[in-house]
Motif scaffolding. Sequence first.
Motif, PDB file in Angstrom:
ATOM      1  N   ASN A   1      53.707 -14.908 -51.309  1.00  0.00           N
ATOM      2  CA  ASN A   1      53.569 -13.770 -50.487  1.00  0.00           C
ATOM      3  C   ASN A   1      53.316 -12.392 -51.344  1.00  0.00           C
ATOM      4  O   ASN A   1      54.050 -12.351 -52.495  1.00  0.00           O
ATOM      5  CB  ASN A   1      54.940 -13.433 -49.747  1.00  0.00           C
ATOM      6  CG  ASN A   1      54.833 -12.424 -48.754  1.00  0.00           C
ATOM      7  OD1 ASN A   1      53.960 -11.372 -48.753  1.00  0.00           O
ATOM      8  ND2 ASN A   1      55.607 -12.387 -47.583  1.00  0.00           N
ATOM      9  N   PRO A   2      52.324 -11.589 -51.162  1.00  0.00           N
ATOM     10  CA  PRO A   2      51.994 -10.544 -51.755  1.00  0.00           C
ATOM     11  C   PRO A   2      53.107  -9.533 -52.044  1.00  0.00           C
ATOM     12  O   PRO A   2      53.114  -8.841 -52.891  1.00  0.00           O
ATOM     13  CB  PRO A   2      50.642  -9.790 -51.389  1.00  0.00           C
ATOM     14  CG  PRO A   2      50.239 -11.103 -50.344  1.00  0.00           C
ATOM     15  CD  PRO A   2      51.259 -12.068 -49.999  1.00  0.00           C
ATOM     16  N   ALA A   3      54.124  -9.695 -51.049  1.00  0.00           N
ATOM     17  CA  ALA A   3      55.367  -8.590 -51.002  1.00  0.00           C
ATOM     18  C   ALA A   3      56.052  -8.990 -52.202  1.00  0.00           C
ATOM     19  O   ALA A   3      57.151  -8.091 -52.553  1.00  0.00           O
ATOM     20  CB  ALA A   3      55.664  -8.744 -49.546  1.00  0.00           C
ATOM     21  N   LYS A   4      55.965  -9.892 -52.716  1.00  0.00           N
ATOM     22  CA  LYS A   4      56.806 -10.305 -53.989  1.00  0.00           C
ATOM     23  C   LYS A   4      56.316  -9.288 -55.226  1.00  0.00           C
ATOM     24  O   LYS A   4      57.103  -9.409 -56.271  1.00  0.00           O
ATOM     25  CB  LYS A   4      56.497 -11.890 -54.318  1.00  0.00           C
ATOM     26  CG  LYS A   4      57.150 -12.670 -53.124  1.00  0.00           C
ATOM     27  CD  LYS A   4      57.541 -14.159 -53.507  1.00  0.00           C
ATOM     28  CE  LYS A   4      57.735 -15.087 -52.627  1.00  0.00           C
ATOM     29  NZ  LYS A   4      57.467 -16.595 -53.043  1.00  0.00           N
ATOM     30  N   PHE A   5      55.429  -8.975 -55.074  1.00  0.00           N
ATOM     31  CA  PHE A   5      54.631  -8.270 -56.427  1.00  0.00           C
ATOM     32  C   PHE A   5      54.537  -6.985 -56.136  1.00  0.00           C
ATOM     33  O   PHE A   5      54.447  -6.226 -54.980  1.00  0.00           O
ATOM     34  CB  PHE A   5      53.301  -9.100 -56.828  1.00  0.00           C
ATOM     35  CG  PHE A   5      53.485 -10.503 -56.764  1.00  0.00           C
ATOM     36  CD1 PHE A   5      53.873 -11.021 -58.012  1.00  0.00           C
ATOM     37  CD2 PHE A   5      53.252 -11.481 -55.723  1.00  0.00           C
ATOM     38  CE1 PHE A   5      53.991 -12.581 -58.319  1.00  0.00           C
ATOM     39  CE2 PHE A   5      53.407 -12.754 -55.970  1.00  0.00           C
ATOM     40  CZ  PHE A   5      53.576 -13.225 -57.269  1.00  0.00           C
TER      41      PHE A   5
END
Length: 277
Positions: A175-179
């Motif tokens: 998930n891009p939200a992890k970065f």
Amino acid sequence: MSDVVSQDQTPSFEKTWGSSTSSGYCSEEDSDSELEQYFTARTSFFRKPKQEKVEEKDEVTESKKQELSLSDIQQKVKEYNAQINSNLFMSLNKDGTYTGFIKVHLKLVRPVSVPPPRKGTASQGPANGKKGASIKRRTSFYLPKDTSKHLHISSRTRAKEVIQALLKKFTVIDNPAKFALFERTERHEQVYLRKLSDDECPLYLRLCAGPNEKVLSLVLKENETGEVNWDAFSMPELQNFLRILKREEEEHVKQIMQRYTLARERIREALVGSNPG
């Protein structure tokens, strides 16, 4: 995302599907919906970061964004290109927007997940005894040290779009939200990190700072919130983390028992040697 074009500047790496690894753990246990193979490039899940010569810390700063007139942009683009020793120039468009290259350093502590190789991804047979069901596969591993990537972006490209483009380029399915994208600056022999908001435009920061990466560089890191957001991980990832922690715990217990056994034997030897007669 049409504004984002990547330029390969980083050596490629293989997605290895072996039955073992030389320096980490490999897990091939079945899960309810996926078969996760987990490779680590380190022996410990909790990796200790290397100490740098300068202290690295987060700093909340005022937004550097300010409105630039077309003449200001023209002047800055001209000055920027005059300092470039390669072909990574910035180009000014008629509407006042501009395009150029940014270099992003990937400083990830935790492993990333990628899809399996296309070969052998066909159905591996029934899963959990259900006829016709297929097992999904993925590989998780640490990215090579000092990985970086050049991206060709627009002045309108936002930080979250840069993150999405990087993950797509490396075929990362997390998930891009992890970065999060960080601005790294050096001042007075100190290194400061500032987390960019999703809507900030990295190329604007690059233009204002100039091409010198000692003045400003862009870093992709985990989106830390003080504690690990375990809810952001999939069930197979969490199960593999537990297996890794169990193995590390067993190894630590084994080492401690060996130390105490050795100490006990030496004490007994000393007692025998101290007996009179």
